[in-house]
Design a protein around this motif. Sequence first.
Motif, PDB file in Angstrom:
ATOM      1  N   ASN A 196      72.204 127.353 -11.647  1.00  0.00           N
ATOM      2  CA  ASN A 196      72.275 127.755 -13.057  1.00  0.00           C
ATOM      3  C   ASN A 196      70.894 127.953 -13.664  1.00  0.00           C
ATOM      4  N   GLN A 197      69.952 127.135 -13.284  1.00  0.00           N
ATOM      5  CA  GLN A 197      68.614 127.214 -13.889  1.00  0.00           C
ATOM      6  C   GLN A 197      67.730 128.281 -13.260  1.00  0.00           C
ATOM      7  N   THR A 198      68.071 128.732 -12.061  1.00  0.00           N
ATOM      8  CA  THR A 198      67.216 129.704 -11.377  1.00  0.00           C
ATOM      9  C   THR A 198      67.825 131.102 -11.315  1.00  0.00           C
ATOM     10  N   GLN A 199      69.058 131.256 -11.767  1.00  0.00           N
ATOM     11  CA  GLN A 199      69.682 132.585 -11.725  1.00  0.00           C
ATOM     12  C   GLN A 199      69.016 133.523 -12.720  1.00  0.00           C
ATOM     13  N   GLN A 200      69.173 134.793 -12.484  1.00  0.00           N
ATOM     14  CA  GLN A 200      68.565 135.801 -13.351  1.00  0.00           C
ATOM     15  C   GLN A 200      69.293 135.928 -14.682  1.00  0.00           C
ATOM     16  N   ALA A 201      70.627 135.789 -14.668  1.00  0.00           N
ATOM     17  CA  ALA A 201      71.406 135.928 -15.903  1.00  0.00           C
ATOM     18  C   ALA A 201      71.161 134.739 -16.819  1.00  0.00           C
ATOM     19  N   ASP A 202      71.061 134.996 -18.104  1.00  0.00           N
ATOM     20  CA  ASP A 202      70.816 133.927 -19.073  1.00  0.00           C
ATOM     21  C   ASP A 202      72.084 133.193 -19.470  1.00  0.00           C
ATOM     22  N   CYS A 203      73.264 133.806 -19.276  1.00  0.00           N
ATOM     23  CA  CYS A 203      74.495 133.239 -19.805  1.00  0.00           C
ATOM     24  C   CYS A 203      74.862 131.902 -19.175  1.00  0.00           C
ATOM     25  N   GLY A 204      74.419 131.595 -17.961  1.00  0.00           N
ATOM     26  CA  GLY A 204      74.771 130.343 -17.332  1.00  0.00           C
ATOM     27  C   GLY A 204      73.744 129.252 -17.512  1.00  0.00           C
ATOM     28  N   LYS A 205      72.594 129.596 -18.061  1.00  0.00           N
ATOM     29  CA  LYS A 205      71.519 128.615 -18.174  1.00  0.00           C
ATOM     30  C   LYS A 205      71.891 127.506 -19.146  1.00  0.00           C
ATOM     31  N   CYS A 206      71.364 126.341 -18.872  1.00  0.00           N
ATOM     32  CA  CYS A 206      71.740 125.138 -19.603  1.00  0.00           C
ATOM     33  C   CYS A 206      71.189 125.145 -21.027  1.00  0.00           C
ATOM     34  N   LEU A 207      72.096 125.129 -21.992  1.00  0.00           N
ATOM     35  CA  LEU A 207      71.651 125.099 -23.386  1.00  0.00           C
ATOM     36  C   LEU A 207      71.054 123.743 -23.747  1.00  0.00           C
ATOM     37  N   ALA A 208      71.439 122.684 -23.040  1.00  0.00           N
ATOM     38  CA  ALA A 208      70.828 121.370 -23.307  1.00  0.00           C
ATOM     39  C   ALA A 208      69.343 121.422 -22.973  1.00  0.00           C
ATOM     40  N   VAL A 209      69.003 122.082 -21.881  1.00  0.00           N
ATOM     41  CA  VAL A 209      67.599 122.225 -21.497  1.00  0.00           C
ATOM     42  C   VAL A 209      66.886 123.143 -22.489  1.00  0.00           C
ATOM     43  N   LYS A 210      67.496 124.275 -22.786  1.00  0.00           N
ATOM     44  CA  LYS A 210      66.853 125.272 -23.642  1.00  0.00           C
ATOM     45  C   LYS A 210      66.672 124.780 -25.076  1.00  0.00           C
ATOM     46  N   LEU A 211      67.681 124.105 -25.615  1.00  0.00           N
ATOM     47  CA  LEU A 211      67.657 123.779 -27.036  1.00  0.00           C
ATOM     48  C   LEU A 211      67.317 122.327 -27.355  1.00  0.00           C
ATOM     49  N   GLY A 212      67.321 121.457 -26.353  1.00  0.00           N
ATOM     50  CA  GLY A 212      67.117 120.038 -26.617  1.00  0.00           C
ATOM     51  C   GLY A 212      65.924 119.722 -27.493  1.00  0.00           C
ATOM     52  N   VAL A 233      62.620 121.376 -17.241  1.00  0.00           N
ATOM     53  CA  VAL A 233      61.526 121.716 -18.163  1.00  0.00           C
ATOM     54  C   VAL A 233      60.297 122.148 -17.358  1.00  0.00           C
ATOM     55  N   MET A 234      59.975 121.414 -16.301  1.00  0.00           N
ATOM     56  CA  MET A 234      58.826 121.782 -15.466  1.00  0.00           C
ATOM     57  C   MET A 234      59.022 123.155 -14.820  1.00  0.00           C
ATOM     58  N   ALA A 235      60.251 123.456 -14.389  1.00  0.00           N
ATOM     59  CA  ALA A 235      60.519 124.766 -13.789  1.00  0.00           C
ATOM     60  C   ALA A 235      60.283 125.875 -14.805  1.00  0.00           C
ATOM     61  N   LYS A 236      60.618 125.616 -16.077  1.00  0.00           N
ATOM     62  CA  LYS A 236      60.371 126.611 -17.126  1.00  0.00           C
ATOM     63  C   LYS A 236      58.871 126.771 -17.370  1.00  0.00           C
ATOM     64  N   ILE A 237      58.149 125.665 -17.383  1.00  0.00           N
ATOM     65  CA  ILE A 237      56.704 125.711 -17.643  1.00  0.00           C
ATOM     66  C   ILE A 237      55.963 126.426 -16.512  1.00  0.00           C
ATOM     67  N   THR A 238      56.311 126.067 -15.276  1.00  0.00           N
ATOM     68  CA  THR A 238      55.589 126.610 -14.121  1.00  0.00           C
ATOM     69  C   THR A 238      56.167 127.925 -13.606  1.00  0.00           C
ATOM     70  N   ARG A 239      57.379 128.242 -14.074  1.00  0.00           N
ATOM     71  CA  ARG A 239      58.104 129.420 -13.561  1.00  0.00           C
ATOM     72  C   ARG A 239      58.209 129.367 -12.044  1.00  0.00           C
ATOM     73  N   SER A 240      58.517 128.165 -11.582  1.00  0.00           N
ATOM     74  CA  SER A 240      58.642 127.917 -10.147  1.00  0.00           C
ATOM     75  C   SER A 240      59.761 126.896  -9.918  1.00  0.00           C
ATOM     76  N   PRO A 241      60.526 127.060  -8.839  1.00  0.00           N
ATOM     77  CA  PRO A 241      61.596 126.102  -8.539  1.00  0.00           C
ATOM     78  C   PRO A 241      61.123 124.846  -7.806  1.00  0.00           C
ATOM     79  N   LEU A 242      59.810 124.674  -7.642  1.00  0.00           N
ATOM     80  CA  LEU A 242      59.309 123.535  -6.864  1.00  0.00           C
ATOM     81  C   LEU A 242      59.735 122.190  -7.445  1.00  0.00           C
ATOM     82  N   SER A 243      59.835 122.087  -8.765  1.00  0.00           N
ATOM     83  CA  SER A 243      60.259 120.819  -9.361  1.00  0.00           C
ATOM     84  C   SER A 243      61.690 120.486  -8.970  1.00  0.00           C
ATOM     85  N   PHE A 244      62.521 121.499  -8.730  1.00  0.00           N
ATOM     86  CA  PHE A 244      63.888 121.244  -8.280  1.00  0.00           C
ATOM     87  C   PHE A 244      63.898 120.726  -6.840  1.00  0.00           C
TER      88      PHE A 244
END
Length: 196
Positions: free
Chosen positions: A96-112, A172-183
Motif C-alpha cells: 500500500n505504501q509503495t504502490q503508484q496509485a494514491d488511493c490505497g495509501k495510508c491516510l493515517a500515515v499521510k494525515l497523522g 514516514v522514513m520511506a516518504k522522506i527518503t523516497r526509498s523502501p529501505l526503511s520497510f
Amino acid sequence: MNTTDSNPTRQRIFDVAQSIIARKGFSAVGLNEVLLAAEVPKGSFYHYFASKDAFGTALLEHYFAAYLGDVDRIFQDPQLTAHEALMRYWQLWITNQTQQADCGKCLAVKLGAEVADLSEPMRLALQRGTSQIIEGLEAMIGKGMADGSVRRSASPAQMAVRLYALWLGASVMAKITRSPLSFDEALLQTRSLLTP
C-alpha cells in the motif's frame, strides 16, 4: 481498500477525495477540487457534510472501516497461522505504501502529523482508527503466542504498540527518503520480534 457507502454520491466524494488527499494532504486540498473531480455540486456536499472538518472526520472513519475490513480478511483466513497472517499484513502495508496509485495509501500515515494539531475531531478519528488496528494486532499476536507461531517476548499489547510504531515510523522514513529501505529494516525487525 474501499468499502461501499450506501449513498453513491457520498461514496464518489470519498473515493475521489481519498486519492487526492493521499497525494496532496488535507490542508492543501480545497473542497472545490474534490467536488469538481467527483462531479458533485457544492450544495450536494453540504447536504452530506457540515464543513470541511466534518468531511475530513467522516473520510477518516470511512477509510478506517475499509482498512479494518481488509485486515480482518487477512486475520480470519483459516489457512494461515497467526504468524503468517501477521507477516501478510505487513506485506500489505508495504504494498500500500509503495504502490503508484494514491488511493490505497495510508491516510493515517499521510494525515497523522498534519491534522492532529489542526482538528480535534480528525485527531480523535485517527486515534480511534489506529487504536482499532493496534487492538487487532494485539489479538493476532496473542493468538500466535497461544498457538506457538509467535515468540513470547513481551505482552501482546506491548508488542502490538511496538510494531505499529515501528511501521508508522518506517512509512514516514520511506516518504522522506523516497526509498523502501526503511520497510526492509522494519520487516527484518518484525520477523526478529515475532518468529519463535
